[in-house]
Write a protein that holds these residues in place. Structure first.
Motif, PDB file in Angstrom:
ATOM      1  N   ILE A 139     -30.810  -5.071-107.680  1.00  0.00           N
ATOM      2  CA  ILE A 139     -30.647  -5.852-109.014  1.00  0.00           C
ATOM      3  C   ILE A 139     -29.237  -5.110-109.561  1.00  0.00           C
ATOM      4  O   ILE A 139     -29.471  -3.879-109.866  1.00  0.00           O
ATOM      5  CB  ILE A 139     -31.739  -5.718-109.769  1.00  0.00           C
ATOM      6  CG1 ILE A 139     -32.902  -6.356-109.026  1.00  0.00           C
ATOM      7  CG2 ILE A 139     -31.649  -6.496-111.155  1.00  0.00           C
ATOM      8  CD1 ILE A 139     -34.235  -6.320-109.766  1.00  0.00           C
ATOM      9  N   PRO A 153     -26.974  -4.902-113.366  1.00  0.00           N
ATOM     10  CA  PRO A 153     -26.866  -5.458-114.584  1.00  0.00           C
ATOM     11  C   PRO A 153     -26.595  -6.815-114.948  1.00  0.00           C
ATOM     12  O   PRO A 153     -25.298  -7.019-114.336  1.00  0.00           O
ATOM     13  CB  PRO A 153     -26.240  -4.447-115.440  1.00  0.00           C
ATOM     14  CG  PRO A 153     -25.880  -3.106-114.562  1.00  0.00           C
ATOM     15  CD  PRO A 153     -25.896  -3.745-113.302  1.00  0.00           C
ATOM     16  N   ASP A 154     -27.267  -7.450-115.602  1.00  0.00           N
ATOM     17  CA  ASP A 154     -26.663  -8.997-116.015  1.00  0.00           C
ATOM     18  C   ASP A 154     -26.074  -9.028-117.340  1.00  0.00           C
ATOM     19  O   ASP A 154     -25.737 -10.159-117.706  1.00  0.00           O
ATOM     20  CB  ASP A 154     -28.001 -10.028-115.826  1.00  0.00           C
ATOM     21  CG  ASP A 154     -29.140  -9.379-116.832  1.00  0.00           C
ATOM     22  OD1 ASP A 154     -28.897  -8.516-117.657  1.00  0.00           O
ATOM     23  OD2 ASP A 154     -30.355 -10.246-116.751  1.00  0.00           O
ATOM     24  N   HIS A 155     -26.160  -8.044-117.994  1.00  0.00           N
ATOM     25  CA  HIS A 155     -25.442  -7.977-119.299  1.00  0.00           C
ATOM     26  C   HIS A 155     -25.050  -6.367-119.608  1.00  0.00           C
ATOM     27  O   HIS A 155     -25.467  -5.369-119.001  1.00  0.00           O
ATOM     28  CB  HIS A 155     -26.049  -8.465-120.499  1.00  0.00           C
ATOM     29  CG  HIS A 155     -27.381  -7.797-120.944  1.00  0.00           C
ATOM     30  ND1 HIS A 155     -28.726  -8.156-120.115  1.00  0.00           N
ATOM     31  CD2 HIS A 155     -27.753  -7.062-121.747  1.00  0.00           C
ATOM     32  CE1 HIS A 155     -29.662  -7.532-120.646  1.00  0.00           C
ATOM     33  NE2 HIS A 155     -29.166  -6.830-121.460  1.00  0.00           N
ATOM     34  N   LYS A 156     -24.148  -6.258-120.534  1.00  0.00           N
ATOM     35  CA  LYS A 156     -23.584  -4.831-120.953  1.00  0.00           C
ATOM     36  C   LYS A 156     -24.657  -4.142-121.715  1.00  0.00           C
ATOM     37  O   LYS A 156     -25.274  -4.878-122.612  1.00  0.00           O
ATOM     38  CB  LYS A 156     -22.413  -4.884-121.635  1.00  0.00           C
ATOM     39  CG  LYS A 156     -21.716  -3.425-121.779  1.00  0.00           C
ATOM     40  CD  LYS A 156     -20.278  -3.803-122.490  1.00  0.00           C
ATOM     41  CE  LYS A 156     -19.717  -2.474-122.771  1.00  0.00           C
ATOM     42  NZ  LYS A 156     -18.259  -2.622-123.652  1.00  0.00           N
ATOM     43  N   ARG A 186     -35.341  -4.215-117.046  1.00  0.00           N
ATOM     44  CA  ARG A 186     -35.750  -4.775-115.902  1.00  0.00           C
ATOM     45  C   ARG A 186     -37.015  -4.135-115.093  1.00  0.00           C
ATOM     46  O   ARG A 186     -38.143  -4.558-114.876  1.00  0.00           O
ATOM     47  CB  ARG A 186     -34.833  -5.032-114.939  1.00  0.00           C
ATOM     48  CG  ARG A 186     -35.235  -5.979-113.695  1.00  0.00           C
ATOM     49  CD  ARG A 186     -35.581  -7.442-114.185  1.00  0.00           C
ATOM     50  NE  ARG A 186     -35.856  -8.231-113.186  1.00  0.00           N
ATOM     51  CZ  ARG A 186     -36.940  -8.687-112.800  1.00  0.00           C
ATOM     52  NH1 ARG A 186     -38.156  -8.212-113.477  1.00  0.00           N
ATOM     53  NH2 ARG A 186     -37.238  -9.533-111.717  1.00  0.00           N
ATOM     54  N   LYS A 225     -27.613   0.646-110.417  1.00  0.00           N
ATOM     55  CA  LYS A 225     -28.283  -0.108-109.615  1.00  0.00           C
ATOM     56  C   LYS A 225     -29.773  -0.025-109.439  1.00  0.00           C
ATOM     57  O   LYS A 225     -30.105   0.950-109.574  1.00  0.00           O
ATOM     58  CB  LYS A 225     -27.496  -0.242-108.157  1.00  0.00           C
ATOM     59  CG  LYS A 225     -28.081  -1.066-106.978  1.00  0.00           C
ATOM     60  CD  LYS A 225     -27.549  -0.753-105.612  1.00  0.00           C
ATOM     61  CE  LYS A 225     -26.076  -0.541-105.830  1.00  0.00           C
ATOM     62  NZ  LYS A 225     -25.549  -0.360-104.233  1.00  0.00           N
ATOM     63  N   PRO A 260     -29.935  -2.984-119.602  1.00  0.00           N
ATOM     64  CA  PRO A 260     -30.514  -4.031-118.624  1.00  0.00           C
ATOM     65  C   PRO A 260     -31.483  -3.634-117.466  1.00  0.00           C
ATOM     66  O   PRO A 260     -32.487  -4.141-117.127  1.00  0.00           O
ATOM     67  CB  PRO A 260     -29.524  -5.026-118.231  1.00  0.00           C
ATOM     68  CG  PRO A 260     -28.240  -4.163-118.330  1.00  0.00           C
ATOM     69  CD  PRO A 260     -28.542  -3.100-119.356  1.00  0.00           C
TER      70      PRO A 260
END
Length: 389
Positions: A293, A295-298, A136, A264, A132
């Protein structure tokens, strides 16, 4: 079209056996492993024992003609990726190739042409695109939120390998067996992400040191310098001979900076374009805001690419890692080798025939002997193949 994609795997080394076991385990719900192929008897015996109800072949062409699969995952040594992919496309199968797409840009282009002619789906296993934070970072750059790009600097030295690793197979770290060293084996993931996020450079100069840290015949230490049409630059440093290693990516534009490290993403956003601040009569340095920011998912890694590939075939989902992108990554490493061999700055597009001729000279004097090849396959996805910080 059937609701389940029949998949065959050719090459049951480390990656091929891992893909096969993942499919058997049901990690890709809309896919079914129906066949495998390997020229090594030991690997076919392993398949018979570990892959129930899966057809086992010792000849790739015979497997393709047997109508046992709709798609094939190619996980053989690098040089075999292009000719096998071309044959599979000609037989009407979809193809997912392990990275790199091949050793020579000219051969990978033939894969792409065959894919276009067949109308079949062509993907490549650039599994780190599923992370992720890289996604991003690409979004920020592609949306113009960093402004005009100035510089990329990537130090990725945590691909550490011992001599035992290189001794595990005679094809490893040889010009004839593998086609190169750290740039062709470990670093293709980052070379791909470099161009995926930052774009392709216009010229490359490189230093690639062979056998710097190991008893091998190819490079285990490389530094690439690149320039872009707009004046931006890039530096890429990688090796398999440093421990502990570093994985730090820094991207700078005239609207700020991104740093990816330790899982990160740090983002400095300038309040105005740096060029405006530079020539402002006030002489004040540009101000910025700061954001971290996580990670918002694996990271889905290999299974994520497999699921996306299957969805592309069955439902027309856009590929996260289209096979044609293998050309971009390999262009960077081919140009780096050509630069190191000649001492020249290599403009892109490069002279592919010249590269092929110089590679052929090294292959002719290679120590690789196919009859002595052994495998370190164990059928599991190892952590070293995912993003390592």
């Amino acid at each position: 079209m059937s609701s389940t994609l029949r998949i065959a795997v050719v090459g049951l080394g480390n990656m091929g056996s891992a893909h096969a076991e993942s499919l058997i385990a049901g990690n890709v719900p809309e896919a079914r492993l129906t066949a495998v192929c390997d020229t090594a008897e030991a690997r076919r015996v392993w398949a018979t024992e570990h892959l129930p109800d899966v057809a086992v072949f010792d000849d790739f062409g015979v497997m393709l003609d047997a109508d046992v699969a709709d798609a094939v995952i190619i996980a053989t040594p690098h040089y075999l990726h292009p000719p096998m992919a071309v044959l599979a496309f000609q037989k009407g199968l979809h193809v997912l190739s392990e990275k790199p797409g091949g050793v020579q840009v000219s051969e990978v282009r033939k894969m792409c042409q065959a894919a276009d002619a067949s109308g079949k789906v062509f993907g490549v296993m650039f599994n780190q695109r599923t992370h992720p934070l890289f996604q991003r970072a690409r979004q920020i750059v592609q949306n113009g939120e960093l402004g005009e790009l100035k510089r990329l600097q990537w130090t990725v030295t945590n691909w550490y390998r011992t001599q035992k690793y290189y001794d595990s197979g005679s094809w490893r770290a040889s010009w004839a067996g593998e086609g190169g060293g750290v740039l062709i084996n470990q670093a293709p993931h980052q070379l791909d992400l470099w161009q995926w996020i930052f774009g392709m450079p216009s010229a490359i100069w490189a230093n690639c040191t062979c056998a710097h840290y190991h008893h091998i015949e190819v490079e285990d230490d490389a530094t690439i310098f690149a320039r872009y049409e707009n004046g931006a630059t890039a530096t890429f440093i990688t090796t398999t001979g440093e421990s502990p290693g570093t994985n730090r990516l820094e991207i700078v534009g005239d609207l700020g900076k991104l740093v990816l490290e330790e899982n990160k993403l740090r983002w400095w956003r300038l309040e105005c374009h740096e060029r405006e601040a530079c020539f402002d009569p006030s002489g004040k340095e540009p101000t910025f805001t700061y954001q971290e920011i996580l990670p918002d998912h694996k990271e889905e890694a290999h299974n994520g690419i497999l699921r996306n590939f299957v969805s592309a075939v069955l439902h027309g989902t856009p590929l996260l890692a289209p096979g044609h992108d293998a050309l971009q990554e390999l262009t960077i490493s081919n140009a780096a080798y050509l630069s190191a061999w000649t001492g020249e700055i290599i403009s892109l597009p490069m002279d592919e025939e010249r590269f092929n001729a110089l590679l052929a000279e090294r292959v002719a004097h290679s120590s690789y002997h196919p009859t002595n090849a052994v495998s370190e396959a164990d059928g599991t996805y190892k952590a070293r193949w995912n993003v390592s910080w």
